[in-house]
Structures are given as C-alpha cells and as structure tokens.
Design a protein around this motif. Structure first.
Motif, PDB file in Angstrom:
ATOM      1  N   LEU A 194       0.825  -1.205   0.000  1.00  0.00           N
ATOM      2  CA  LEU A 194       0.000   0.000   0.000  1.00  0.00           C
ATOM      3  C   LEU A 194       0.862   1.259   0.000  1.00  0.00           C
ATOM      4  O   LEU A 194       0.617   2.190  -0.781  1.00  0.00           O
ATOM      5  CB  LEU A 194      -0.939  -0.001   1.212  1.00  0.00           C
ATOM      6  N   LEU A 195       1.876   1.296   0.865  1.00  0.00           N
ATOM      7  CA  LEU A 195       2.768   2.457   0.923  1.00  0.00           C
ATOM      8  C   LEU A 195       3.506   2.652  -0.392  1.00  0.00           C
ATOM      9  O   LEU A 195       3.660   3.777  -0.882  1.00  0.00           O
ATOM     10  CB  LEU A 195       3.773   2.294   2.063  1.00  0.00           C
ATOM     11  N   GLU A 196       3.965   1.572  -0.963  1.00  0.00           N
ATOM     12  CA  GLU A 196       4.708   1.662  -2.216  1.00  0.00           C
ATOM     13  C   GLU A 196       3.827   2.195  -3.344  1.00  0.00           C
ATOM     14  O   GLU A 196       4.269   3.012  -4.156  1.00  0.00           O
ATOM     15  CB  GLU A 196       5.278   0.289  -2.586  1.00  0.00           C
ATOM     16  N   ARG A 197       2.571   1.776  -3.383  1.00  0.00           N
ATOM     17  CA  ARG A 197       1.672   2.246  -4.438  1.00  0.00           C
ATOM     18  C   ARG A 197       1.300   3.715  -4.251  1.00  0.00           C
ATOM     19  O   ARG A 197       1.237   4.479  -5.220  1.00  0.00           O
ATOM     20  CB  ARG A 197       0.412   1.378  -4.454  1.00  0.00           C
ATOM     21  N   ILE A 198       1.061   4.114  -3.007  1.00  0.00           N
ATOM     22  CA  ILE A 198       0.718   5.511  -2.734  1.00  0.00           C
ATOM     23  C   ILE A 198       1.866   6.436  -3.120  1.00  0.00           C
ATOM     24  O   ILE A 198       1.675   7.450  -3.802  1.00  0.00           O
ATOM     25  CB  ILE A 198       0.344   5.706  -1.244  1.00  0.00           C
ATOM     26  N   THR A 199       3.077   6.087  -2.693  1.00  0.00           N
ATOM     27  CA  THR A 199       4.224   6.944  -2.998  1.00  0.00           C
ATOM     28  C   THR A 199       4.596   6.889  -4.482  1.00  0.00           C
ATOM     29  O   THR A 199       5.054   7.887  -5.048  1.00  0.00           O
ATOM     30  CB  THR A 199       5.447   6.559  -2.141  1.00  0.00           C
ATOM     31  N   ALA A 200       4.357   5.753  -5.132  1.00  0.00           N
ATOM     32  CA  ALA A 200       4.597   5.668  -6.575  1.00  0.00           C
ATOM     33  C   ALA A 200       3.639   6.609  -7.318  1.00  0.00           C
ATOM     34  O   ALA A 200       4.033   7.293  -8.270  1.00  0.00           O
ATOM     35  CB  ALA A 200       4.417   4.236  -7.062  1.00  0.00           C
ATOM     36  N   GLY A 201       2.382   6.666  -6.856  1.00  0.00           N
ATOM     37  CA  GLY A 201       1.423   7.582  -7.453  1.00  0.00           C
ATOM     38  C   GLY A 201       1.791   9.032  -7.198  1.00  0.00           C
ATOM     39  O   GLY A 201       1.662   9.893  -8.080  1.00  0.00           O
ATOM     40  N   TYR A 202       2.264   9.304  -5.983  1.00  0.00           N
ATOM     41  CA  TYR A 202       2.710  10.662  -5.613  1.00  0.00           C
ATOM     42  C   TYR A 202       3.837  11.125  -6.527  1.00  0.00           C
ATOM     43  O   TYR A 202       3.811  12.237  -7.071  1.00  0.00           O
ATOM     44  CB  TYR A 202       3.162  10.628  -4.155  1.00  0.00           C
ATOM     45  N   ILE A 203       4.803  10.254  -6.730  1.00  0.00           N
ATOM     46  CA  ILE A 203       5.940  10.590  -7.597  1.00  0.00           C
ATOM     47  C   ILE A 203       5.475  10.789  -9.037  1.00  0.00           C
ATOM     48  O   ILE A 203       5.901  11.726  -9.721  1.00  0.00           O
ATOM     49  CB  ILE A 203       7.013   9.488  -7.518  1.00  0.00           C
ATOM     50  N   ALA A 204       4.577   9.917  -9.497  1.00  0.00           N
ATOM     51  CA  ALA A 204       4.095  10.011 -10.871  1.00  0.00           C
ATOM     52  C   ALA A 204       3.388  11.340 -11.125  1.00  0.00           C
ATOM     53  O   ALA A 204       3.553  11.947 -12.191  1.00  0.00           O
ATOM     54  CB  ALA A 204       3.155   8.846 -11.171  1.00  0.00           C
ATOM     55  N   VAL A 205       2.615  11.808 -10.146  1.00  0.00           N
ATOM     56  CA  VAL A 205       1.893  13.069 -10.305  1.00  0.00           C
ATOM     57  C   VAL A 205       2.854  14.231 -10.461  1.00  0.00           C
ATOM     58  O   VAL A 205       2.714  15.064 -11.370  1.00  0.00           O
ATOM     59  CB  VAL A 205       0.957  13.316  -9.098  1.00  0.00           C
ATOM     60  N   PHE A 206       3.868  14.302  -9.603  1.00  0.00           N
ATOM     61  CA  PHE A 206       4.772  15.456  -9.629  1.00  0.00           C
ATOM     62  C   PHE A 206       5.802  15.365 -10.744  1.00  0.00           C
ATOM     63  O   PHE A 206       6.288  16.388 -11.225  1.00  0.00           O
ATOM     64  CB  PHE A 206       5.458  15.619  -8.270  1.00  0.00           C
ATOM     65  N   GLN A 207       6.146  14.157 -11.171  1.00  0.00           N
ATOM     66  CA  GLN A 207       7.065  14.038 -12.300  1.00  0.00           C
ATOM     67  C   GLN A 207       6.337  14.158 -13.638  1.00  0.00           C
ATOM     68  O   GLN A 207       6.961  14.477 -14.650  1.00  0.00           O
ATOM     69  CB  GLN A 207       7.813  12.698 -12.240  1.00  0.00           C
ATOM     70  N   GLY A 208       5.042  13.931 -13.630  1.00  0.00           N
ATOM     71  CA  GLY A 208       4.284  13.950 -14.870  1.00  0.00           C
ATOM     72  C   GLY A 208       3.552  15.246 -15.151  1.00  0.00           C
ATOM     73  O   GLY A 208       2.842  15.350 -16.156  1.00  0.00           O
ATOM     74  N   THR A 209       3.709  16.248 -14.276  1.00  0.00           N
ATOM     75  CA  THR A 209       3.059  17.541 -14.487  1.00  0.00           C
ATOM     76  C   THR A 209       4.100  18.658 -14.400  1.00  0.00           C
ATOM     77  O   THR A 209       5.101  18.525 -13.699  1.00  0.00           O
ATOM     78  CB  THR A 209       1.963  17.792 -13.432  1.00  0.00           C
ATOM     79  N   PRO A 210       3.874  19.769 -15.104  1.00  0.00           N
ATOM     80  CA  PRO A 210       4.859  20.872 -15.086  1.00  0.00           C
ATOM     81  C   PRO A 210       4.936  21.542 -13.712  1.00  0.00           C
ATOM     82  O   PRO A 210       3.915  21.668 -13.016  1.00  0.00           O
ATOM     83  CB  PRO A 210       4.307  21.849 -16.135  1.00  0.00           C
ATOM     84  N   LEU A 211       6.122  21.962 -13.350  1.00  0.00           N
ATOM     85  CA  LEU A 211       6.307  22.676 -12.089  1.00  0.00           C
ATOM     86  C   LEU A 211       5.467  23.942 -12.061  1.00  0.00           C
ATOM     87  O   LEU A 211       4.924  24.312 -11.016  1.00  0.00           O
ATOM     88  CB  LEU A 211       7.792  23.012 -11.901  1.00  0.00           C
TER      89      LEU A 211
END
Length: 213
Positions: free
Chosen positions: A44-61
């Motif tokens: 669960l933790l790994e999936r949540i943090t993977a999603g968190y990373i994907a959101v910030f790496q996949g959208t412009p600053l």
C-alpha cells in the motif's frame, strides 16, 4: 542600469537562494520519507508513494505552483506567495529526490542488507547504519544535479507574484527598457550559482565511478 537596479537584482538573488535552500532542505526530509516508503516492502505504501511521484514528475512545475497558490485558496487554505512557492517547490523536490534515493537504496548490494539482518539489526538500525550511508554516497551526483534544476526552477515563482531574481530582472527591464543588459546580468548570476554545483557533481560522479572499478 545603475547601482540601485543592481542592488534590486541582488535582493532578488537573495530570495532565490533562500527559496532554493528552504525547498531543498524540506524536500530532502520529505524525499527521504518517500524513498523509505517506496522501499518498505509494504504494498500500500509503495503504491501511494509511486502515485505521488508520478503526479509530480508527470506535471509541469509551473502548474504545480499555480495549483498550490490558487487551487488551495479555493478550499479555504490561503497562503502568501512565499509560503505557497516554498510548499510547491518542496513537494516537487520531495518527489524527485524520493525517486533518486529510492534508486540509490536499491543500488546498495543485497548482501549488505542480508548481512545486517543476520546480525539481528532492526529496520531502523539497518537503514541508518548500513544502507543509507551507502545510498547517500551513490545518490550525491544526481542529488546535486537536481539542486541545480531546483535553483533554476525558482524562476517560475513569479507566477504567484513572488519577487525572486527573474521577476526582479523583469521589473527592472520594464522600467529602464534594457532587456539584453538586465537579463544578461540575471543569466550571469544564475550561472555563478549553478556552474560550481554542476562541476562539483561531475567531480563526484567521476570520483565514485573510479572507486568502483
């Protein structure tokens, strides 16, 4: 371009440095938590943090800063420009540093972890004394490289009206109508901040590569 204009640029430079330091330090703390969660073995933790990373790496600053400043205000969370930009850059940094450090933790030879387990070291001691010291060493070149990108990323803080180096240059340029001179100086100031870090990061990368041969 006189003395007063140059002083104003230096004030903007001061806020650029302050913002970079705050975002990097807070991003390091949050990024370590993200990295540990990503390598915890808890699905669960790994999936949540993977999603968190994907959101910030996949959208412009730029969009992230816009959402933090204007979006949170829509739900009643109001922050001034300094706080909003600091939070936005911290979240951005934590995602990137978390992924950098996740890779570094996983790059530590498995035998090190197995040996620590054989010595009956608990998770906290195993990470603190065995894994993280090696992972930090591996991650240093990439971490310094990201710091350079973070410094340059502070120029986007102007979207919420925060006066850092780039916005200070824009204000002066609009007053004296000398954009080439003003932004030439702004570029030099960014170069003086970023170039030593880039050279140091490259030096560490060569040093660590030589030590592993």
């Amino acid at each position: 371009m006189g003395r007063d204009e140059f002083v104003f640029l230096l004030i903007g430079l001061k806020w650029t440095v302050a913002l970079s330091v705050v975002a990097f330090i807070c991003g390091c703390i949050a990024g370590l938590i993200v990295a540990l969660a990503r390598t915890s073995g808890i699905t669960l933790l790994e999936r949540i943090t993977a999603g968190y990373i994907a959101v910030f790496q996949g959208t412009p600053l730029l969009m992230q800063l816009f959402v933090v400043y204007y979006g949170l205000a829509l739900i009643g969370i109001r922050m001034d420009a300094w706080a909003a930009v600091s939070v936005g850059l911290t979240l951005h940094a934590s995602a990137y540093l978390g992924e950098i450090w996740r890779g570094s933790i996983e790059a530590v030879p498995k035998g090190q972890t197995e040996a620590a387990k054989a010595l009956a070291l608990r998770y906290f001691s195993r990470m603190k004394d065995v894994v993280l010291p090696q992972a930090i060493r591996i991650s240093l070149p990439a971490t310094i490289g990201f710091l350079v990108q973070l410094i340059k990323g502070t120029s986007l803080a102007s979207i919420v009206g925060f006066t850092e180096l780039t916005r200070a240059g824009n204000i002066i340029s609009n007053q004296i109508f000398q954009p080439i001179t003003v932004f030439g100086i702004v570029g030099i100031l960014y170069f003086l901040m970023c170039c030593p870090l880039t050279i140091y990061g490259a030096h560490l990368e060569r040093k660590f590569a030589a030590s592993t041969r």
